[in-house]
Design a protein around this motif. Sequence first.
Motif, PDB file in Angstrom:
ATOM      1  N   SER A  42     -56.902  44.280 -23.802  1.00 53.55           N
ATOM      2  CA  SER A  42     -57.342  43.872 -22.462  1.00 53.55           C
ATOM      3  C   SER A  42     -56.392  42.857 -21.811  1.00 53.55           C
ATOM      4  N   ILE A  43     -55.360  42.426 -22.533  1.00 47.02           N
ATOM      5  CA  ILE A  43     -54.413  41.458 -21.956  1.00 47.02           C
ATOM      6  C   ILE A  43     -53.576  42.170 -20.882  1.00 47.02           C
ATOM      7  N   SER A  44     -53.360  41.510 -19.759  1.00 47.83           N
ATOM      8  CA  SER A  44     -52.619  42.166 -18.667  1.00 47.83           C
ATOM      9  C   SER A  44     -51.140  42.322 -19.037  1.00 47.83           C
ATOM     10  N   LEU A  45     -50.460  43.233 -18.367  1.00 50.80           N
ATOM     11  CA  LEU A  45     -49.044  43.485 -18.678  1.00 50.80           C
ATOM     12  C   LEU A  45     -48.172  42.234 -18.492  1.00 50.80           C
ATOM     13  N   PRO A  46     -48.321  41.477 -17.377  1.00 52.11           N
ATOM     14  CA  PRO A  46     -47.519  40.249 -17.262  1.00 52.11           C
ATOM     15  C   PRO A  46     -47.783  39.275 -18.410  1.00 52.11           C
ATOM     16  N   GLU A  47     -49.051  39.162 -18.851  1.00 44.19           N
ATOM     17  CA  GLU A  47     -49.379  38.272 -19.976  1.00 44.19           C
ATOM     18  C   GLU A  47     -48.726  38.774 -21.268  1.00 44.19           C
ATOM     19  N   LYS A  48     -48.696  40.101 -21.439  1.00 43.65           N
ATOM     20  CA  LYS A  48     -48.040  40.665 -22.634  1.00 43.65           C
ATOM     21  C   LYS A  48     -46.549  40.312 -22.629  1.00 43.65           C
ATOM     22  N   LEU A  49     -45.950  40.394 -21.435  1.00 40.85           N
ATOM     23  CA  LEU A  49     -44.501  40.142 -21.355  1.00 40.85           C
ATOM     24  C   LEU A  49     -44.149  38.699 -21.699  1.00 40.85           C
ATOM     25  N   VAL A  50     -45.007  37.757 -21.361  1.00 41.66           N
ATOM     26  CA  VAL A  50     -44.683  36.358 -21.653  1.00 41.66           C
ATOM     27  C   VAL A  50     -45.248  35.899 -23.002  1.00 41.66           C
ATOM     28  N   ASN A  51     -45.837  36.822 -23.758  1.00 40.85           N
ATOM     29  CA  ASN A  51     -46.299  36.508 -25.125  1.00 40.85           C
ATOM     30  C   ASN A  51     -45.696  37.503 -26.119  1.00 40.85           C
ATOM     31  N   PRO A  52     -44.351  37.670 -26.124  1.00 44.94           N
ATOM     32  CA  PRO A  52     -43.780  38.771 -26.920  1.00 44.94           C
ATOM     33  C   PRO A  52     -44.031  38.639 -28.415  1.00 44.94           C
ATOM     34  N   SER A  53     -44.163  37.419 -28.955  1.00 47.85           N
ATOM     35  CA  SER A  53     -44.315  37.276 -30.405  1.00 47.85           C
ATOM     36  C   SER A  53     -45.674  37.795 -30.892  1.00 47.85           C
ATOM     37  N   LEU A  54     -46.579  38.003 -29.959  1.00 44.56           N
ATOM     38  CA  LEU A  54     -47.897  38.538 -30.326  1.00 44.56           C
ATOM     39  C   LEU A  54     -47.776  39.933 -30.940  1.00 44.56           C
ATOM     40  N   PHE A  55     -46.838  40.721 -30.408  1.00 46.96           N
ATOM     41  CA  PHE A  55     -46.722  42.116 -30.844  1.00 46.96           C
ATOM     42  C   PHE A  55     -45.470  42.354 -31.690  1.00 46.96           C
ATOM     43  N   MET A  56     -44.684  41.311 -31.894  1.00 48.27           N
ATOM     44  CA  MET A  56     -43.363  41.479 -32.516  1.00 48.27           C
ATOM     45  C   MET A  56     -43.462  41.677 -34.030  1.00 48.27           C
ATOM     46  N   ARG A  57     -42.570  42.512 -34.571  1.00 50.12           N
ATOM     47  CA  ARG A  57     -42.488  42.639 -36.035  1.00 50.12           C
ATOM     48  C   ARG A  57     -41.628  41.509 -36.584  1.00 50.12           C
ATOM     49  N   ARG A  58     -41.834  41.206 -37.874  1.00 49.02           N
ATOM     50  CA  ARG A  58     -40.956  40.214 -38.496  1.00 49.02           C
ATOM     51  C   ARG A  58     -39.498  40.691 -38.470  1.00 49.02           C
ATOM     52  N   GLN A  59     -39.269  42.033 -38.491  1.00 47.12           N
ATOM     53  CA  GLN A  59     -37.891  42.537 -38.482  1.00 47.12           C
ATOM     54  C   GLN A  59     -37.159  42.100 -37.210  1.00 47.12           C
ATOM     55  N   GLU A  60     -37.805  42.277 -36.061  1.00 42.09           N
ATOM     56  CA  GLU A  60     -37.151  41.896 -34.796  1.00 42.09           C
ATOM     57  C   GLU A  60     -36.990  40.378 -34.710  1.00 42.09           C
ATOM     58  N   LEU A  61     -38.008  39.659 -35.200  1.00 38.83           N
ATOM     59  CA  LEU A  61     -37.898  38.197 -35.194  1.00 38.83           C
ATOM     60  C   LEU A  61     -36.700  37.765 -36.047  1.00 38.83           C
ATOM     61  N   SER A  62     -36.517  38.407 -37.200  1.00 38.62           N
ATOM     62  CA  SER A  62     -35.412  38.041 -38.100  1.00 38.62           C
ATOM     63  C   SER A  62     -34.059  38.192 -37.404  1.00 38.62           C
ATOM     64  N   TYR A  63     -33.885  39.311 -36.680  1.00 40.63           N
ATOM     65  CA  TYR A  63     -32.584  39.524 -36.031  1.00 40.63           C
ATOM     66  C   TYR A  63     -32.406  38.609 -34.814  1.00 40.63           C
ATOM     67  N   LEU A  64     -33.505  38.256 -34.157  1.00 43.42           N
ATOM     68  CA  LEU A  64     -33.400  37.252 -33.072  1.00 43.42           C
ATOM     69  C   LEU A  64     -32.919  35.921 -33.649  1.00 43.42           C
ATOM     70  N   LEU A  65     -33.509  35.544 -34.808  1.00 42.51           N
ATOM     71  CA  LEU A  65     -33.110  34.276 -35.437  1.00 42.51           C
ATOM     72  C   LEU A  65     -31.647  34.330 -35.876  1.00 42.51           C
ATOM     73  N   ALA A  66     -31.224  35.487 -36.407  1.00 40.24           N
ATOM     74  CA  ALA A  66     -29.825  35.613 -36.838  1.00 40.24           C
ATOM     75  C   ALA A  66     -28.884  35.488 -35.633  1.00 40.24           C
ATOM     76  N   ASP A  67     -29.238  36.130 -34.515  1.00 42.86           N
ATOM     77  CA  ASP A  67     -28.394  36.036 -33.308  1.00 42.86           C
ATOM     78  C   ASP A  67     -28.331  34.585 -32.816  1.00 42.86           C
ATOM     79  N   TYR A  68     -29.443  33.881 -32.943  1.00 39.77           N
ATOM     80  CA  TYR A  68     -29.467  32.453 -32.562  1.00 39.77           C
ATOM     81  C   TYR A  68     -28.503  31.656 -33.445  1.00 39.77           C
TER      82      TYR A  68
END
Length: 251
Positions: A30-56
């Motif tokens: 029920s979360i609106s699309l704009p709310e989903k866009l500004v809460n990306p870690s809610l739906f994110m896998r640890r795999q994508e988080l890992s590569y974001l951290l590596a790029d950082y």
Amino acid sequence: MSELRKATERSSEQELIWVDEMAEIYNNCSISLPEKLVNPSLFMRRQELSYLLADYEIFKLVQNIKGSVFYFGVYHGAGFMTFANLAAALEPYNHTREIIGFDTFTGYPSITQEDKTHGKQFQTLTEGGFYSDSLELLNNIIYLYDRNRPLNHINKTSLIKGDLCITLPEYLEKNQHTLVSLVVLTVNLYEPTKTALSLLWPRIPKGGVIVIHSLNEEYYPGATKALLEVVGADYSIQTYPFAPNLAYVVK
Ligand SMILES: C[S@@+](CC[C@H](N)C(=O)[O-])C[C@H]1O[C@@H](n2cnc3c(N)ncnc32)[C@H](O)[C@@H]1O
């Protein structure tokens, strides 16, 4: 076979089902699309988080090194936009570092003998593999990206369409001032990796970084061959244990 299934051939069936199940939740909650866009870690896998951290971590290595970021293999644009956003967030007033992305935007242009394996081969390793016609979408996203960063009267990103074996020498011919602090190579193939490394290595100052994906990967031998031929193994080839498909060399 879905596009994601083809593009993630190292993934297990369970991991792919996980993505389908999360997509279901994403679409139906029920979360609106704009709310989903500004809460990306809610739906994110640890795999994508890992590569974001590596790029950082990689971006921090080059923050005090002069030169632009050359990103090869834009595909949908996620990795390219990560570096564009890191630059906007971490050094908003560094107006001299550009983030320049290269892609055919029609997938792999060709596969050479150096990319062939003796056994199993990834299904993506074919002409047109990793097709993503994302250029127009990315230009729209970059228009919004620019509106959300300081110094936005100065261009920060460029996307260059075509086979990089042709477009990179043309770019360098026109931009002879080019210094390179970071090269990110995600094309996985021998010829474009070798071309990019050969042309850019002399323009990387000491302390600059090369990132390569898919090294020591039996199904993509070309990237390793190209790195060994241009840079050699006298440099330490490092990785992050949480992002093992990423390797980097500090010059
Ligand atoms: C594995 S995908 C890159 C994934 C991407 N970095 C991401 O963030 O998801 C490989 C990309 O390299 C591009 N590519 C491969 N060979 C190329 C070449 N010779 N010139 C330009 N782009 C190339 C393909 O079109 C494809 O988009």
